[in-house]
Design a protein around this motif. Structure first.
Motif, short mmCIF file in Angstrom:
data_model
loop_
_atom_site.label_atom_id
_atom_site.label_comp_id
_atom_site.label_asym_id
_atom_site.label_seq_id
_atom_site.Cartn_x
_atom_site.Cartn_y
_atom_site.Cartn_z
N ALA A 146 0.81 -1.22 0.00
CA ALA A 146 0.00 0.00 0.00
C ALA A 146 0.84 1.27 0.00
N PRO A 147 1.83 1.45 0.88
CA PRO A 147 2.60 2.70 0.87
C PRO A 147 3.29 2.97 -0.47
N GLN A 163 -8.54 2.67 1.56
CA GLN A 163 -8.68 1.21 1.47
C GLN A 163 -7.69 0.52 2.42
N ALA A 164 -6.43 1.00 2.41
CA ALA A 164 -5.42 0.39 3.28
C ALA A 164 -5.70 0.67 4.75
N LEU A 165 -6.18 1.88 5.06
CA LEU A 165 -6.47 2.23 6.45
C LEU A 165 -7.65 1.45 7.02
N ALA A 166 -8.53 0.96 6.14
CA ALA A 166 -9.65 0.15 6.62
C ALA A 166 -9.14 -1.11 7.31
N GLY A 167 -8.00 -1.62 6.86
CA GLY A 167 -7.41 -2.81 7.49
C GLY A 167 -6.45 -2.47 8.61
N LYS A 168 -5.84 -1.28 8.56
CA LYS A 168 -4.87 -0.88 9.60
C LYS A 168 -5.14 0.57 9.98
#
Length: 376
Positions: free
Chosen positions: A25-26, A47-52
């Motif tokens: 993601a980054p 989208q990535a922050l939804a998991g982390k």
């Protein structure tokens, strides 16, 4: 804007993750930012922050993307929350300084840079940036002096000198392109110059900051400095071997105990500065979280009545600015510390400066305020 434009820190880091999607993601987001696809970068970040949701690097990237989308207030909220959750990282303070400088809020930019310097006292670029902010503040002060007395030749000469150092627009420099992210290792941060509107360059915040990189000299307003790494912690010395019956009866020399006083002082200072920051941003929940369970409210109020009173004051219309000066740790005894400081408070209806003493206690691993009183 100053000769050395205030730009964001750029740190390229590769963090390990449990799934390939989050691990990439980054890099994906940075590639989208480099291509100018900011809307897509924001979607990928969400989208990535939804998991982390608490990932510092992803949250920092979101702040960068929001800045590029000219959503300055939303970006400020992201970076401010990062300073509260990760007060040891200088990058969020740097990007706050960028945004505040864009809004001509130079006092707030100065405070943000001072926090970055408190976090990393050897942060040379931040010291230089702070000088640039002071140059802008000096220019404003000389302008005001001349408005009151146009014949003041001393102010005229000083203003002319300051104006030689700063540009009227601060739109002289383009940013350099970010280097690609390596999957195998985290490279050092490249030099960055500010974009035409002095926006911070994209830079993810790492779990472990990397070494600083110098920024390019530019025209006008101060730039946000590059990331400065926290000094690596030396490995603890191995325990002394226990003597056997055949060993020398003399006990083995014990390793020198580590000096924890510096780390303890830093933790106390961070707590006091975090308290002032939450107060300035009218963050009621954050502000109250800096008070110990056994806090002694003033005026004989109960804890509940005091919290209600503070909540009413913090929710009044208008901004609040709380700046701390000469923060000194007078004493530390076990889990109790005494801190003396000079507090400058400014709101829509009140502006005061006073000496204050805080008694802090360590509870649940945090330094919290147990007593608060004006004076020594």
């Amino acid at each position: 804007m100053s000769k050395r434009a205030l730009a964001a820190s750029l740190l390229l880091a590769c963090l390990a993750a449990s799934t390939p999607v989050l691990a990439d993601a980054p890099q994906d987001i940075q590639a989208l930012i480099k291509q100018g696809q900011f809307t897509q970068a924001l979607e990928r970040t969400d989208q990535a922050l939804a998991g982390k949701p608490r990932d510092a690097q992803l949250r920092f990237l979101k702040g960068v993307v929001l800045t590029e989308l000219n959503r300055g207030n939303d970006a400020i909220a992201i970076f401010q929350k990062l300073t509260e959750d990760y007060p040891e990282l200088p990058e969020p303070y740097n990007n706050l300084a960028v945004l505040y400088a864009q809004q001509r809020q130079y006092d707030k930019a100065r405070n943000a840079l001072e926090m970055a310097i408190r976090t990393h006292p050897s942060y040379a670029t931040a010291h230089e940036n702070l000088g640039d902010v002071y140059a802008r503040l000096a220019s404003q002060a000389y302008d005001k002096a001349l408005a009151l007395d146009s014949s003041n030749t001393s102010a005229q000469n000083k203003l002319a000198l300051i104006r030689e150092m700063i540009s009227p627009t601060g739109k002289n420099v383009r940013p350099t392109a970010p280097a690609p992210v390596s999957v195998a290792a985290a490279p050092a941060a490249p030099a960055v110059t500010p974009p035409p509107v002095a926006k911070p360059a994209p830079a993810p915040v790492p779990a472990t900051p990397a070494a600083p990189a110098p920024t390019t000299v530019a025209q006008a307003a101060p730039k946000a400095p590059p990331v400065v790494a926290s000094p690596p912690v030396p490995p603890a010395p191995p325990p002394a071997a226990k003597p056997t019956q055949k060993d020398d009866p003399k006990p083995a020399a014990k390793p020198e105990p580590r000096d924890e006083s510096a780390a303890q002082s830093a933790a106390i200072t961070r707590s006091v500065q975090g308290w002032a920051t939450a107060w300035s941003h009218k963050d009621i929940k954050g502000y109250l979280s800096y008070y110990a369970r056994d806090f002694d409210p003033p005026k004989g109020l109960s804890r509940k009545a005091w919290e209600e009173e503070r909540g009413q004051r913090l929710t009044k219309p208008g901004s609040i600015e709380v700046a701390l000066e000469n923060v000194q740790i007078a004493s530390v005894a076990g889990d109790k510390a005494t801190v003396r400081l000079r507090q400058h408070y400014k709101s829509a209806n009140l502006s005061t400066s006073s000496n204050k003493t805080l008694i802090l206690v360590r509870q649940d691993g945090k330094w919290l305020i147990q007593q608060e009183r004006v004076g020594g």
